[in-house]
Each structure stands twice: as C-alpha cells, then as structure tokens.
Design a protein around this motif. Structure first.
Motif, short mmCIF file in Angstrom:
data_model
loop_
_atom_site.label_atom_id
_atom_site.label_comp_id
_atom_site.label_asym_id
_atom_site.label_seq_id
_atom_site.Cartn_x
_atom_site.Cartn_y
_atom_site.Cartn_z
N UNK A 89 -11.22 19.01 32.96
CA UNK A 89 -10.51 17.81 32.36
C UNK A 89 -9.56 17.27 33.36
N UNK B 89 -6.25 15.18 33.83
CA UNK B 89 -4.73 14.51 32.58
C UNK B 89 -3.93 13.98 33.45
N UNK C 154 0.49 12.72 33.07
CA UNK C 154 1.93 13.62 32.66
C UNK C 154 2.27 12.02 32.99
N UNK D 290 8.31 11.31 29.56
CA UNK D 290 8.30 11.05 27.50
C UNK D 290 7.12 10.55 26.77
N UNK D 291 5.48 11.08 27.42
CA UNK D 291 5.14 11.24 27.06
C UNK D 291 3.87 12.11 26.76
N UNK D 292 4.08 13.70 27.68
CA UNK D 292 2.91 14.60 27.40
C UNK D 292 1.82 13.72 28.70
N UNK D 293 0.66 14.91 28.33
CA UNK D 293 0.13 14.85 28.99
C UNK D 293 -0.79 13.53 28.35
N UNK E 219 -4.71 12.36 28.23
CA UNK E 219 -6.98 12.67 28.67
C UNK E 219 -6.77 11.25 29.67
N UNK F 180 -12.31 13.28 30.85
CA UNK F 180 -13.45 14.82 30.90
C UNK F 180 -14.62 15.15 31.59
N UNK G 199 -3.10 16.49 36.68
CA UNK G 199 -3.72 17.94 36.11
C UNK G 199 -4.93 18.02 36.02
N UNK H 36 -7.86 25.51 27.67
CA UNK H 36 -7.77 24.93 29.58
C UNK H 36 -6.76 25.57 30.05
N UNK I 154 -5.21 24.91 33.38
CA UNK I 154 -4.57 24.68 34.70
C UNK I 154 -3.99 24.46 36.05
N UNK J 122 -0.62 21.21 39.77
CA UNK J 122 -0.82 19.21 39.24
C UNK J 122 -1.14 18.59 40.79
N UNK J 123 -0.88 16.95 40.72
CA UNK J 123 -0.86 16.42 42.01
C UNK J 123 0.00 14.98 41.33
N UNK J 124 1.41 15.39 42.16
CA UNK J 124 2.70 14.11 42.09
C UNK J 124 2.13 13.05 43.53
N UNK K 229 2.42 25.22 25.07
CA UNK K 229 2.47 25.57 26.18
C UNK K 229 3.60 25.11 26.83
N UNK L 162 6.46 22.81 37.71
CA UNK L 162 5.10 22.84 37.12
C UNK L 162 3.80 23.04 35.94
N UNK M 298 5.17 22.34 25.20
CA UNK M 298 4.73 21.48 24.43
C UNK M 298 3.11 22.05 23.34
N UNK N 281 -1.62 16.46 23.70
CA UNK N 281 -0.55 17.09 23.61
C UNK N 281 0.39 15.90 22.91
N UNK N 282 1.22 16.82 22.37
CA UNK N 282 2.98 16.17 21.93
C UNK N 282 3.67 15.68 22.68
N UNK N 283 4.86 14.52 23.07
CA UNK N 283 5.42 14.13 24.04
C UNK N 283 6.14 15.50 24.44
N UNK N 284 6.54 16.71 23.93
CA UNK N 284 7.37 18.09 24.42
C UNK N 284 8.86 18.06 24.43
#
Lengths: 114, 116
Positions: free
Chosen positions: A33, A35, A37, A40-43, A45, A48, A90, A103, A105, A108-110, B37, B43, B91, B106-109
């Motif tokens: 997968x 994703x 991030x 304020x919006x979470x992850x 998708x 996948x 991610x 899952x 993970x 991550x890549x910024x 999570x 991170x 999350x 996912x939720x917003x956290x």
C-alpha cells in the motif's frame, strides 16, 4: 530484520519534476500500500496492490502512478509534481487482504514540492 | 463507504494517570477489524492493539485496552498508568473483512501529550 524499507527518506522537488518513491518488503507479504499523511487528515490511501500483478486506486490517486515490480517491491511515481503533493508518504505491507494481521509500515518519505 | 472519526485533535494526561482516546466509525458491514496505531515523533507507525468485530471481549495489551461497542460503532483506547513514552499521535483504523484489498481507513488522529 528490515521489514519495509522506503527510499529516499527526504526529497525536495521543483514543480513539474518527476520522481519515483521506492518501497521494498522482506516479509513475503502479498499486499502492499501507499498512503500519504497530511496534517489534520490522517493517512489516506493512494494506491494499493492486493497481490502481485494487481494494482488498484485508493482514495486519492490523482497525480500518481504505481508499479508492483515483483512480490517485494512497490513503487510510487509522481509524473509532474505539484505543491499539493507536498506530504509524508508511507508504504505498508500485510500478509493477506482481509485479516486481523496488521499492516507493517516503512519509516516514511518527507516530500516537499516547491 | 466506511469512515473513521477521531473527534479529539489533542489530549493531555498526567504521568501515571489514565486517559481515553475516542474513535467512532461508520460501516454497513458486519465483519471487520479495528486497530490503534501510535506514531511518535520518529514518524514510525506502531501497532498498539487490534480488535476483531466478531469478538465481544475487549482486547487488552498490557497498559492498553479498548472499549469496543459494536452497536454504537465506537472503539475507544484506554491507556493506564501513562508514561512519558506514550506521548505520540494515535490513529484509529478500520479494515474490512471482505475482499477490499485489505486497505486501512484511518481517522484524523489524536495527539497525546503526557505531563511529568
């Protein structure tokens, strides 16, 4: 015991440039997968691959393409980067599609698009 | 389509105290899995706890436990004896038990801070 490995960890691009984010897992997982991030919006998708040889769109696929190169590797490509694609990306993998197995993970890549 | 909502953007707890993070979800499915999570400043995404919808018993993992209310579509996380290392973004996530590719929603956290 690498798990899920993403490269690069950080990248700065100019608008219009292209790049590929690489992801590899060594757990013999079937599903992988991508994703993104955002604050304020979470992850969310992007794409996948439920199994080798298949890919499907997720919630936010516009501006991205993916390739499931083999069972281990799943790459994400930005053909023409836009500032709206500035995010943390991610990669994740899991043993099977529909189970209680979590899952796993990558780190991550910024990615910053100027 | 399924949705997950975490209505508390930030929470704070005193070290050694107990805190509960809220999560609600919307689905028409009867079988699914729920996860919490943890994402520290490093991170990394770290699995805290999981729950199968067909199990009535609430999951527990050491200091972490859930209150799963299937009818209310609620899945809260309780952290007991909070430690400084618990400070992180948390999350809540939903996964269908049917063939939807195994993707997580996912939720917003909720950002948890722990005061010494």
């Amino acid at each position: 015991n690498a798990g899920v490995t993403q490269t690069p960890k950080f990248q700065v691009l100019k608008t219009g440039q292209s790049m590929t984010l690489q992801c590899a897992q060594d757990m013999n997982h079937n599903s992988m997968y991508w994703y993104r991030q955002d604050p304020g919006m979470g992850l969310r998708l992007i794409y996948y691959s439920a199994s080798e040889g298949t890919t499907d769109k997720g919630e936010v696929p516009n501006g991205y393409n993916v390739s499931r190169l083999n069972k281990r590797e799943f790459s994400l490509r930005l053909e023409s980067a836009a500032p709206s694609q500035t995010s943390v990306y991610f990669c994740a993998s899991s043993e099977s599609r529909a189970s209680n197995q979590p899952q796993h993970f990558g780190d991550g890549t910024r990615l910053s698009i100027l | 389509a399924q949705t997950v909502t975490q209505s508390q953007p930030e929470m704070s707890v005193q070290e050694a105290e107990t805190v509960t993070l809220s999560c609600t979800y919307d689905t028409s499915e009867s079988d699914y899995y729920l996860f919490w999570y943890k994402q520290p400043p490093s991170r990394q995404m770290i699995l805290v706890i999981r729950q199968e919808a067909y199990k009535q018993q609430n999951a527990t993992e050491n200091r972490f436990s859930v209150n799963f209310q299937k009818a209310a579509k609620s899945f809260s996380l309780k952290i007991s004896d909070s430690q400084l290392g618990d400070a992180a973004m948390y999350f809540c996530a939903y996964r269908s038990a049917y063939n939807q590719g195994g993707k997580l929603i996912f939720g917003q956290g909720t950002e948890l801070s722990v005061k010494p």
